[in-house]
Scaffold this active site. Structure first.
Site, mmCIF file in Angstrom:
data_model
loop_
_atom_site.group_PDB
_atom_site.id
_atom_site.type_symbol
_atom_site.label_atom_id
_atom_site.label_comp_id
_atom_site.label_asym_id
_atom_site.label_seq_id
_atom_site.Cartn_x
_atom_site.Cartn_y
_atom_site.Cartn_z
ATOM 1 N N ASP A 1 -16.760 8.666 -1.346
ATOM 2 C CA ASP A 1 -15.355 8.322 -0.647
ATOM 3 C C ASP A 1 -14.970 9.740 -0.012
ATOM 4 O OD1 ASP A 1 -12.967 7.533 0.116
ATOM 5 O OD2 ASP A 1 -11.937 7.343 -1.841
ATOM 6 N N ARG B 1 -14.069 -7.247 2.810
ATOM 7 C CA ARG B 1 -12.651 -7.090 2.363
ATOM 8 C C ARG B 1 -11.983 -8.469 2.887
ATOM 9 N NH1 ARG B 1 -10.417 -2.194 2.243
ATOM 10 N NH2 ARG B 1 -8.986 -3.340 0.932
ATOM 11 N N CYS C 1 -16.174 3.094 0.834
ATOM 12 C CA CYS C 1 -14.898 2.091 1.348
ATOM 13 C C CYS C 1 -14.656 2.232 2.707
ATOM 14 C CB CYS C 1 -13.732 2.449 0.253
ATOM 15 S SG CYS C 1 -13.330 4.108 0.374
ATOM 16 N N HIS D 1 -7.437 0.686 -6.300
ATOM 17 C CA HIS D 1 -7.695 0.096 -5.001
ATOM 18 C C HIS D 1 -8.532 -1.180 -5.474
ATOM 19 C CE1 HIS D 1 -7.827 -0.653 -0.918
ATOM 20 N NE2 HIS D 1 -8.796 0.200 -0.478
ATOM 21 N N GLN E 1 -10.494 -3.575 -2.720
ATOM 22 C CA GLN E 1 -11.546 -2.897 -2.571
ATOM 23 C C GLN E 1 -12.964 -3.301 -3.291
ATOM 24 O OE1 GLN E 1 -12.168 -0.675 0.395
ATOM 25 N NE2 GLN E 1 -14.380 -1.100 -0.199
ATOM 26 N N ARG F 1 0.788 -1.147 0.004
ATOM 27 C CA ARG F 1 -0.200 -0.043 0.055
ATOM 28 C C ARG F 1 0.823 1.328 0.107
ATOM 29 N NH1 ARG F 1 -5.099 1.970 3.566
ATOM 30 N NH2 ARG F 1 -6.126 0.774 2.152
HETATM 31 N N1 CP Z 1 -11.052 0.862 2.860
HETATM 32 C C1 CP Z 1 -9.968 0.815 3.025
HETATM 33 O O1 CP Z 1 -8.967 0.575 2.276
HETATM 34 O O2 CP Z 1 -9.738 1.084 4.384
HETATM 35 P P1 CP Z 1 -8.088 1.138 5.131
HETATM 36 O O3 CP Z 1 -7.695 2.524 4.746
HETATM 37 O O4 CP Z 1 -8.596 1.078 6.532
HETATM 38 O O5 CP Z 1 -7.636 -0.010 4.858
HETATM 39 N N1 NVA Z 2 -9.478 7.385 -1.634
HETATM 40 C C1 NVA Z 2 -9.044 7.133 -0.293
HETATM 41 C C2 NVA Z 2 -9.524 5.714 -0.021
HETATM 42 C C3 NVA Z 2 -9.125 5.018 1.339
HETATM 43 C C4 NVA Z 2 -9.390 3.639 1.732
HETATM 44 C C5 NVA Z 2 -7.692 7.426 0.107
HETATM 45 O O1 NVA Z 2 -6.695 7.114 -0.687
HETATM 46 O O2 NVA Z 2 -7.252 7.934 1.243
#
Ligand code: CP
Ligand code: NVA
Length: 332
Positions: A229, A315, A270, A133, A136, A106
């Site tokens: 989001d 998830r 998400c 992502h 997700q 990540r």
């Molecule tokens: N939706 C999601 O990816 O959540 P986190 O940032 O908590 O992993």
């Molecule tokens: N768009 C958001 C998604 C988090 C799961 C981010 O990148 O922070």
């Protein structure tokens, strides 16, 4: 279906049939988990989770998935490895690939996860980059299917920052699965035209449609799924809040939008979400801008239409499916 040794970097790399297979596998894992049926199919293997940004769901889903599958799991938090600062991505990939059987990443550029995948020699999974992502998405469409029984023809509307990782990925998964995708937000935040073009080409094959609009009422009409989001994503500077609030306030998901959608429409997010004042950022924004809720109102978030916690649970099952399908040795 054979996904062994495959990377999972973006759903653009997966066919609709492969996505269907992963969804069916997820359903099977969910059933096993709910009925306490052991599934330690990857005993003796180890995976590493590399996080350059924070996480609750993705990290925990990968950890629990790994443990349920009988594996050892190492978590490297933002700042605790040499990667990037003292060691190149390529060298890091080569080292981790010698020790682990799978790598989750990540962080920032899609290029980083691609470089890891190129040099690791073991499956690499994208747990969120600036562009995509993909894990997700499996949880999202699984939740849609649980509610409507099918995906084809479902109208899913994303409200907000329509070019962030989640919005980009929703456009891809909807195109792949024959769904009607609408991005609703200000033109300045519409997705990259090359990606839109790619998705429209996929849509021609699958019967999906891809639409961009600034018109909230037109977008939500006949919608089955309303999705939003955060307005500012991880890695973006705090200075952008001011402009984002101005640009995105008209696209807040509220009761009016839900009432304009189909009667049985559901709300997805998400997560994490700013829907009340119970977070430090939420409080800061309230003090600076007087906003009590941001991308979604608390009323919608806590309503019966909101399926966000089913989505969050999914998830786990979907990430487990990706990990297992790409790491399994047999293909029985
Ligand atoms: N939706 C999601 O990816 O959540 P986190 O940032 O908590 O992993
Ligand atoms: N768009 C958001 C998604 C988090 C799961 C981010 O990148 O922070």
């Amino acid at each position: 279906m054979d996904l062994r040794k495959r990377n999972f970097l973006t759903l653009l790399d997966y066919t609709p049939e492969e996505i269907r297979y992963l969804l069916d596998l997820s359903k099977d894992f969910k059933n096993k988990k709910h009925n306490s049926i052991e599934h330690r199919y990857l005993k003796g293997k180890n995976i590493v989770l590399l996080f350059e940004k924070t996480s609750t769901r993705t990290r925990c889903a990968f950890e629990v998935a790994g443990l349920d599958l009988g594996m050892g799991v190492t978590y490297l938090d933002p700042g605790s490895s040499q990667m990037g600062k003292k060691e190149s991505i390529e060298d890091t990939a080569k080292v981790l690939g010698r020790m682990y059987d799978g790598i989750e990443y990540r962080g920032y550029d899609q290029k980083i996860v691609e470089t890891l995948a190129e040099h690791a020699g073991v499956p690499v999974w994208n747990g969120l980059t600036t562009d995509f992502h993909p894990t997700q998405m499996l949880a999202d469409v699984m939740t849609v299917e649980e509610n409507f029984g099918h995906l084809d023809g479902i109208k899913l509307v994303f409200f907000g920052d329509a070019r962030n990782n989640v919005a980009n990925s929703l456009m891809v998964v909807c195109a792949k699965m024959g769904m009607h995708f609408v991005s609703c937000g200000p033109k300045d935040l519409w997705p990259d035209s090359t990606l839109v073009e790619k998705c429209r080409n996929i849509a021609e094959e699958t019967g999906a449609t891809i639409e961009m609009t600034e018109d909230v009422l037109k977008a939500s009409e006949n919608a089955d799924v309303i999705y939003t989001d955060v307005w500012v994503s991880m890695g973006e500077p705090d200075e952008v809040w001011n402009e984002r609030i101005k640009l995105l306030s008209p696209y807040q998901v509220n009761k009016k939008i839900m009432d304009n959608a189909n009667e049985n429409a559901i709300f997805l997010h998400c997560l994490p979400s700013f829907h009340d004042l119970n977070t430090t950022i939420g409080k800061d924004i309230y003090e600076k801008y007087g906003l009590k809720e941001m991308e979604v109102t608390d009323e919608v978030f806590t309503s019966d239409k909101s399926k966000v916690f089913d989505e969050a649970e999914n998830r786990l099952h979907t990430i487990k499916a990706v990990v297992y399908a790409t790491m399994r040795e047999d293909n029985e």
